[in-house]
Scaffold this motif. Sequence first.
Motif, short mmCIF file in Angstrom:
data_model
loop_
_atom_site.label_atom_id
_atom_site.label_comp_id
_atom_site.label_asym_id
_atom_site.label_seq_id
_atom_site.Cartn_x
_atom_site.Cartn_y
_atom_site.Cartn_z
N UNK A 136 7.29 -4.06 2.18
CA UNK A 136 7.50 -3.38 0.91
C UNK A 136 7.80 -1.92 1.21
N UNK A 137 8.77 -1.37 0.54
CA UNK A 137 9.15 0.02 0.75
C UNK A 137 8.33 0.95 -0.14
N UNK A 138 8.39 2.22 0.17
CA UNK A 138 7.69 3.22 -0.65
C UNK A 138 8.23 3.19 -2.07
N UNK A 139 9.53 3.05 -2.22
CA UNK A 139 10.12 3.01 -3.56
C UNK A 139 9.59 1.81 -4.34
N UNK A 140 9.50 0.67 -3.67
CA UNK A 140 8.95 -0.52 -4.34
C UNK A 140 7.49 -0.31 -4.73
N UNK A 141 6.74 0.32 -3.85
CA UNK A 141 5.34 0.63 -4.17
C UNK A 141 5.25 1.56 -5.37
N UNK A 142 6.06 2.61 -5.37
CA UNK A 142 6.06 3.55 -6.49
C UNK A 142 6.38 2.84 -7.81
N UNK A 143 7.37 1.98 -7.77
CA UNK A 143 7.76 1.25 -8.98
C UNK A 143 6.63 0.33 -9.45
N UNK A 144 6.01 -0.37 -8.51
CA UNK A 144 4.92 -1.28 -8.87
C UNK A 144 3.72 -0.50 -9.43
N UNK A 155 -5.99 -0.80 -14.28
CA UNK A 155 -5.62 -1.13 -12.90
C UNK A 155 -5.18 0.11 -12.14
N UNK A 156 -4.52 1.02 -12.81
CA UNK A 156 -4.11 2.26 -12.16
C UNK A 156 -5.33 3.07 -11.74
N UNK A 157 -6.33 3.13 -12.58
CA UNK A 157 -7.58 3.83 -12.24
C UNK A 157 -8.25 3.16 -11.05
N UNK A 158 -8.28 1.84 -11.05
CA UNK A 158 -8.88 1.10 -9.94
C UNK A 158 -8.11 1.35 -8.65
N UNK A 159 -6.79 1.34 -8.73
CA UNK A 159 -5.96 1.62 -7.56
C UNK A 159 -6.19 3.04 -7.06
#
Length: 65
Positions: free
Chosen positions: A1-9, A17-21
């Motif tokens: 997985x690329x950084x761009x894909x990670x950013x998008x996800x 979920x964002x807080x948990x991440x």
Amino acid sequence: MSVIELEQAISKLPEEELSRFAAWFEEFMADEWDKQIERDVAAGRLDHIIRKVDADIDAGRSTPL
């Protein structure tokens, strides 16, 4: 997985979920920092700092915590 894909996800995560991440990632980065410090100490990269701190303590240029 690329950084761009990670950013998008990550940008699509629900708030909870964002807080948990974010909490997980903060812990991950702290652990990585600790590992880097351990590698630096083992390699002697911090010896000059340790000597200076010891000298400051010996000269009375510090206060106990």
